[in-house]
Design a protein around this motif. Sequence first.
Motif, short mmCIF file in Angstrom:
data_model
loop_
_atom_site.label_atom_id
_atom_site.label_comp_id
_atom_site.label_asym_id
_atom_site.label_seq_id
_atom_site.Cartn_x
_atom_site.Cartn_y
_atom_site.Cartn_z
N UNK A 355 0.79 -1.24 0.00
CA UNK A 355 0.00 0.00 0.00
C UNK A 355 0.81 1.27 0.00
N UNK A 356 2.14 1.18 0.10
CA UNK A 356 2.96 2.40 0.11
C UNK A 356 3.82 2.45 -1.14
N UNK A 357 4.27 3.66 -1.49
CA UNK A 357 5.13 3.82 -2.67
C UNK A 357 6.48 3.17 -2.39
N UNK A 358 6.88 2.29 -3.28
CA UNK A 358 8.15 1.56 -3.12
C UNK A 358 9.24 2.23 -3.98
N UNK A 359 8.92 2.45 -5.26
CA UNK A 359 9.79 3.27 -6.12
C UNK A 359 8.87 4.29 -6.78
N UNK A 360 9.13 5.59 -6.54
CA UNK A 360 8.17 6.57 -7.07
C UNK A 360 8.40 6.84 -8.57
N UNK A 361 7.33 7.37 -9.21
CA UNK A 361 7.36 7.55 -10.68
C UNK A 361 8.43 8.54 -11.12
#
Length: 764
Positions: A355-361
């Motif tokens: 549910x959390x950002x792991x690698x952001x865009x």
Amino acid sequence: MPDSIKAHEQEHLDAVVTKIKTAEKDAKQRIDVAEDDEAGIRKNFVNDLRIKTDSYEGLLETALSVRQQQQLLAERQNSWQHATTELSTIQRLEKKAYFARIDFQEGPTAKTETIYIGLGSFSDTPDHFLIYDWRAPISSIYYDGELGNVSYQTPDGEQTVDVKLKRQFQIEDGTIVTLYDTDQTVTDQMLLSALSEHSDTKMKSIVTTIQKEQNQIIRDTKSDLLFVQGAAGSGKTAAILQRVAFLLYRYRGHLTAGQVMLFSPNQLFNDYIDQVLPELGEHNMVQMTYYQYAGRRLPKIDVETLAQRFGETNTPAQKKISQLKGSLAFFDAVTAYADQLESSDMVFRNIKFQGKVFIDKEKIQEIYYSFNRNYHLGNRLQATKEALIRILNRRITSEMKTKWVEETIQDMSKEQLDTLYGEEPREFDSSEKEMQFLSRKVVMQAFDPIRKAIVRARFLSINNQYVHMLRNLPSRIDLAHEGISIADWNTSVEESIGKLKDHHMQLVDTTPYLYLYDKMTGKGGERDMRYVFMDEIQDYNAFQLAFLKFSFPRARFTMLGDLNQAIFTKENSRTLLQELSTMFDPDKTRVIQLTQSYRSTQQVTDFTKHILKNGEAVTAFAREGELPTMTLAADEAAGLNRVIDQIKQNEEEDETTAIIGKDLADCRELTEKLKAAGVAVTLIQSENQRLAPGTIVVPSFLAKGLEFDGVIVWQASASRYAAEDERQLLYTICSRAMHRLSIIGIGEFSPLLSDVPSDEYEMI
């Protein structure tokens, strides 16, 4: 024809059939022997094989033994396959050994040779052919020329022979029914008897009646694009199927049926033609509709069906936008947009974990655009995936120390722990090392969805990218020049977004969408496909054709259609040939026109010609029949009674009947009323349905490519067919009839029928 000639030919036929029967026994025997041998080898293999793994020599001996057995099996299977193929050819030849004889001289001093031509080759010794396959180079002289000097192509170049005799046979169960000597390709009597037969739910092969123009289509091996413009019933589709059989024969060993693909108008049509190639001893090629091809690649999106597409009522602005999306100009604009993605504008999505950002865009974008300019879209994507996997691997070590990992291991049952250990030995230097081992396993398992998301490029978003492209398009195409306002374009973009959110898509959007996806991901198309056939080409747009050329880069294309029958593209079909000429090398493009219509009687063909305003030339084959009938009913009840009477008459005379309505709603309503009146009919309502024997009710857009003894046109009324751009639709419906055409209007006939002279139909 003197009886002595017929008796002599029957004697020759009997001798050939005797040899065929002997060969049939031999083939069956070889099949039995191969099957017995194979069973024996398999049995011995199990009994004799002792796997020796105690030494390298033992392993090697076992491997060699296995290899030897595999080779023996492969030889027997090969022998079985060869005998089985031979048997199926022989069994086909037994009933109708051949259909033609040619006598010719290869030079003025050479002796006259005689050959017989049939559905397959048959020889009694390796180099003595009693029957030549219709696809053999020498057989071409039967189809191509009259008596006298005729040239034909061989693998060694062009040969010319002096044809002395052409004889045609009609053989039933080993008996010559009739024979003709002719100086033409195929006698009119032979063609007439073939054409006068009743239609069936399956198409038949036409090898005995191939015409000269059709033979050119069948045997073309030079063109990258073969375009066949053919009138309704001119034998386009039949010629194309024989062409597939010819190519599979000509390139045997280098071409398989799996490398040949046919795009057909609908599933009914696929069903209708699926017996032709097996009848000629070949496997069917890959067959699908364009809708299936697009739908198969978009499993999570509902692509608009033929019925939905036909039922659309578009505003003038929507029509212009659809035309633009189907054009070459739009294809070029999508290509340019995709090329620009190498330097900017690629839309990325965050990669998430729990549910959390792991690698952001932003990080993904930075990686993607960090490679030098030599990286094109495919390489850039691959390099980005590799960089993201490296980040993922580095994160495994830090994630192993987190609390959730420790808690997961503590909560595990013995079975779960056993699964985690797997095949690994459980000897660890310390409990700390064991914990590290288990933690790594837990994290790797948990990270598996992330790994899959990276490998499958889920950090790209084709939906968002497609919308970005549509919004970006006014900067690439002069919309005003296309007669489209910015406001109308923006409205259509919002409509596309709404449909995408609902997992729906119009057919006109699917091809640009797929093309953009292929460009983004660096796909270069399917390189194995060697021949692509497209039927009913007039219902494709230029974008689809350019996309298919991109998707099958090594394939040669054969496109066939009738520009008079453009149901969907309507007035667009005229520009199709010009657009095609820019996609293929003109020196390797061949256009063949078939103007002679064989399907219908002279009376039906002459009637249907008057529906077209400026149609391509159509010449009727001189086959006499009854005049089409026209009935103007006062109301639906009277029209229904007329339909029932006509069905009854057709059934009494064993005529297959199709009642063709304009749309699905008309057909459903008519079917209910007919069933209520006790009439047995089958309603065909989707392109995935099978053709049924007996009387069918079918909407106009599903009748393409099919033919029936009798056609009843339901509601040929002013209320149904009034628009000028529906001429081609009405022409397509009427031209499905082989022997009998019955037209029923209610209240007032369609004005599109007003040009038919009154002496060319009968009022009932």
